[in-house]
Scaffold this active site. Structure first.
Site, mmCIF file in Angstrom:
data_model
loop_
_atom_site.group_PDB
_atom_site.id
_atom_site.type_symbol
_atom_site.label_atom_id
_atom_site.label_comp_id
_atom_site.label_asym_id
_atom_site.label_seq_id
_atom_site.Cartn_x
_atom_site.Cartn_y
_atom_site.Cartn_z
ATOM 1 N N SER A 140 41.021 34.987 29.628
ATOM 2 C CA SER A 140 41.240 34.991 31.073
ATOM 3 C C SER A 140 42.577 34.382 31.481
ATOM 4 O O SER A 140 42.980 34.529 32.637
ATOM 5 C CB SER A 140 40.099 34.233 31.775
ATOM 6 O OG SER A 140 38.878 34.901 31.596
ATOM 7 N N HIS A 203 40.477 26.345 36.566
ATOM 8 C CA HIS A 203 40.144 27.173 35.408
ATOM 9 C C HIS A 203 41.163 28.303 35.271
ATOM 10 O O HIS A 203 41.969 28.550 36.173
ATOM 11 C CB HIS A 203 38.723 27.714 35.551
ATOM 12 C CG HIS A 203 38.030 27.971 34.256
ATOM 13 N ND1 HIS A 203 37.509 29.189 33.914
ATOM 14 C CD2 HIS A 203 37.782 27.143 33.206
ATOM 15 C CE1 HIS A 203 36.945 29.120 32.717
ATOM 16 N NE2 HIS A 203 37.107 27.886 32.266
ATOM 17 N N GLU A 364 37.615 35.077 42.864
ATOM 18 C CA GLU A 364 37.046 35.304 41.536
ATOM 19 C C GLU A 364 35.541 35.069 41.520
ATOM 20 O O GLU A 364 35.067 34.024 41.956
ATOM 21 C CB GLU A 364 37.677 34.368 40.496
ATOM 22 C CG GLU A 364 37.091 34.597 39.094
ATOM 23 C CD GLU A 364 37.238 33.416 38.146
ATOM 24 O OE1 GLU A 364 37.110 33.635 36.922
ATOM 25 O OE2 GLU A 364 37.481 32.284 38.623
ATOM 26 N N ASP A 369 31.313 36.142 33.652
ATOM 27 C CA ASP A 369 31.850 35.857 32.325
ATOM 28 C C ASP A 369 31.098 34.721 31.645
ATOM 29 O O ASP A 369 30.751 34.802 30.458
ATOM 30 C CB ASP A 369 33.330 35.491 32.479
ATOM 31 C CG ASP A 369 33.961 34.969 31.210
ATOM 32 O OD1 ASP A 369 34.290 35.766 30.322
ATOM 33 O OD2 ASP A 369 34.138 33.730 31.101
ATOM 34 N N ASP A 410 39.175 41.076 34.547
ATOM 35 C CA ASP A 410 40.266 40.643 33.672
ATOM 36 C C ASP A 410 40.093 41.181 32.258
ATOM 37 O O ASP A 410 41.055 41.498 31.569
ATOM 38 C CB ASP A 410 40.375 39.112 33.649
ATOM 39 C CG ASP A 410 39.033 38.418 33.468
ATOM 40 O OD1 ASP A 410 37.995 39.098 33.417
ATOM 41 O OD2 ASP A 410 39.018 37.174 33.391
ATOM 42 N N HIS A 411 38.849 41.314 31.815
ATOM 43 C CA HIS A 411 38.547 41.786 30.462
ATOM 44 C C HIS A 411 37.081 42.174 30.432
ATOM 45 O O HIS A 411 36.344 41.966 31.397
ATOM 46 C CB HIS A 411 38.826 40.691 29.422
ATOM 47 C CG HIS A 411 38.135 39.392 29.745
ATOM 48 N ND1 HIS A 411 36.766 39.218 29.621
ATOM 49 C CD2 HIS A 411 38.609 38.224 30.253
ATOM 50 C CE1 HIS A 411 36.446 37.995 30.010
ATOM 51 N NE2 HIS A 411 37.542 37.357 30.405
#
Length: 560
Positions: A140, A203, A364, A369, A410-411
């Site tokens: 991230s 974070h 976010e 996640d 993001d992924h």
């Protein structure tokens, strides 16, 4: 080459060929279900769960034609996006989207497969490639650098180029290696800016909005001090992420910052607040004392009631830290203490909307996640639904004529949807049975993670499977499930949303945003369609005109 070597190579070639022949021609992959009970169960489930109209081909003809008609009459919006709201569903893979929409529908006693999350209804979609400069599968940190700063960097680094390796604090301090945040682009354009997360605001993902650091875990000075791989000079030479939020230009000028992570801003001596800082600084107090214009008002809130009672019309700068560390999962949260992502979104829009030049808000949903990392699929899909609700509320509070909303991830993660469960099967259950070991298996499973164990009968989990923290099966035993490396979806609505169509590098996203909002590098490009706010993509009428023109020409030819 020796004769023996030749014979060995030849033998290996023959063996390889035989294997290929066997795998492609010798073995027929079984795509047909020959289990009478399974076939009967699927038929019965269809009778009970499926709209009978779906059995009529005209139903699907209508679905296809209606969608085609909508696409043919779709409007591309131009002009300038006065406001931008950028959502990240951290770890929100395509499999997560599918599972979440099914889960959402099943919460309403529907089958779920044909439901849509709020942002899946957006008119323009694309895919972005998420790899880092030095890693095939991203984290991230490097992805935040890509989609918030327009530069791809190395894994575990934030806001710096690939010239900065992990923990190289000296290189990270070099301005030549530091990327500039799109938040800074917006601030320079006179826009109000904000960052929201249900993770710590220091974070990796939210830090990408304002920080430049060689190691994502350096959230406060104690993190640098206790990092055994960090050079000693990094403690003094590299400001931690919390300090950068308070001290550096982009961070200190953010109008809204909300999320968790109070411990990173408070001194260790403040035991009541679980402070972690070893430098003795109270960064929250320092934030309140930042020298702003005399008419600007600042507010610091720590729980839901304070946020809900806040007069947002008289608040110019808002800091909300609602938990010592990360905020809680929706299904486990104390709703009287922690605001939801929807409520934080509402408050942020209210505070930011006062600016004449518009605003840029980054949000976010990070707990998607976090849940995946523990193989907790129920929590992951529920958090995805919560993000969908926040997006829906943001779209309700704004106009697609002047506000661009972009939603992406993001992924991905290693969770997959598998088997052949019938329509309406519990997406969080284990409706399928293996024909080999005769034991049930779940549609959702992970390639790796902490839940890995020898195959067992999942019916023994029936008492626990409905618990939020239930861990779904994984194959490779790891203490922490990893990310996945496939592309992620991008969904856009509003001015210049069509720029997000296609497949592209993740770092393209902030450039498209900057063009839509006429800020940063996007402001340097020639404005296209400057005189129109929207253009209808209407293939139908233009085709009709062509046919009429051809017919008219033919008739004239006959008359002559």
């Amino acid at each position: 080459m020796q004769p023996n070597s030749v014979s060995c190579v030849f033998a290996l070639s023959i063996a390889t060929a035989l294997i290929l022949v066997t795998t492609t021609n010798g073995i027929e992959i079984g795509h047909t279900d020959k289990n009478v009970e399974n076939i009967a169960a699927r038929k019965q489930a269809s009778k009970e769960n499926i709209n009978p109209e779906e059995n009529d081909k005209q139903f699907w003809n209508n679905v296809g034609n209606d969608l085609l008609r909508n696409k043919l009459n779709l409007e591309r919006k131009y002009g300038v996006a006065k406001n931008v709201i950028f959502f990240i569903g951290d770890g929100m893979s395509i499999a997560t989207l599918t599972s979440a929409r099914i889960y959402m529908g099943q919460q309403e006693n529907k089958t779920g497969e044909n439901e849509m999350l709020s942002f899946e209804k957006f008119p323009f979609t694309g895919l972005s490639k998420t790899y880092c400069v030095d890693s095939q599968v991203a984290d991230s940190a490097c992805t935040a650098t890509a989609y918030l700063m327009g530069v791809k960097g190395n894994i575990e680094t934030i806001g710096v180029s690939g010239a900065v390796s992990n923990r190289d604090c000296l290189a990270s301090n070099d301005p030549a290696n530091q990327a500039v945040s799109s938040m800074m682009w917006a601030q320079k354009a006179g826009k109000r800016t904000g960052v929201i997360s249900n993770m710590r605001v220091t974070h990796a993902t939210p830090a990408g909005a304002y920080a430049n650091v060689a190691q994502r875990n350096w959230e406060c000075d104690a993190d640098v001090i206790t990092d055994k791989l960090a050079e000693k000079r990094c403690v003094t030479d590299s400001p931690d992420i919390a300090r950068q939020l308070i001290e550096r230009e982009t961070g200190r000028n953010l109008n809204v910052v909300m999320g968790g992570g109070r411990e990173k801003f408070l001194p260790k001596t403040d035991e009541n607040q679980q402070g972690q800082r070893q430098d003795g600084r109270d960064l929250i107090n320092e934030w309140l004392k930042i020298n702003r214009s005399s008419q600007a008002s600042s507010a610091y809130v720590t729980d839901r009631s304070q946020l809900k009672s806040l007069n947002t019309s008289k608040t110019d700068y808002l800091l909300g830290l609602f938990a010592p560390s990360h905020m809680s999962y929706n299904l486990l949260a104390n709703k009287s203490v922690e605001p939801t992502l929807v409520e934080m979104t509402e408050a942020a829009i209210e505070v930011l909307s006062k600016g004449d030049a518009g605003y840029y808000l980054f949000i976010e949903g990070g707990l998607i996640d976090w849940a995946h990392h523990s193989n907790m699929a129920r929590l992951a899909v529920d958090e995805t639904v919560m993000l969908s609700r926040a997006v829906a509320r943001a779209r309700e509070l704004t106009s697609p004529d002047d506000t661009l909303i972009v939603v992406t991830s993001d992924h991905s993660h290693t969770m997959t949807i598998n088997g052949y469960p019938h329509r309406g099967s519990d997406i969080l259950g284990h409706p399928e049975t293996s024909s080999i070991d005769k034991m049930p298996y779940s549609p959702l499973s992970y390639a790796n993670g902490p839940s890995a164990k020898e195959r067992y009968n999942l019916t023994t989990d029936d008492e626990n499977i409905s618990l939020p923290q239930y861990q779904f099966p994984s194959m490779v035993n790891l203490s922490w499930e990893t990310h996945g490396g496939e592309d992620v979806g991008v969904f856009a609505s509003g001015p210049w949303a069509h720029l997000f169509v296609g497949n592209y590098e993740q770092n393209f996203i902030p450039y498209a945003i900057s063009y839509a909002a006429n800020m940063g590098p996007g402001a340097e490009h020639e404005r296209k369609h400057a005189d129109s706010s929207s253009t209808k993509i209407s293939v139908g009428p233009s085709l009709l005109q062509s046919v009429l023109l051809a017919t008219f020409t033919a008739l004239i030819g006959l008359l002559l």
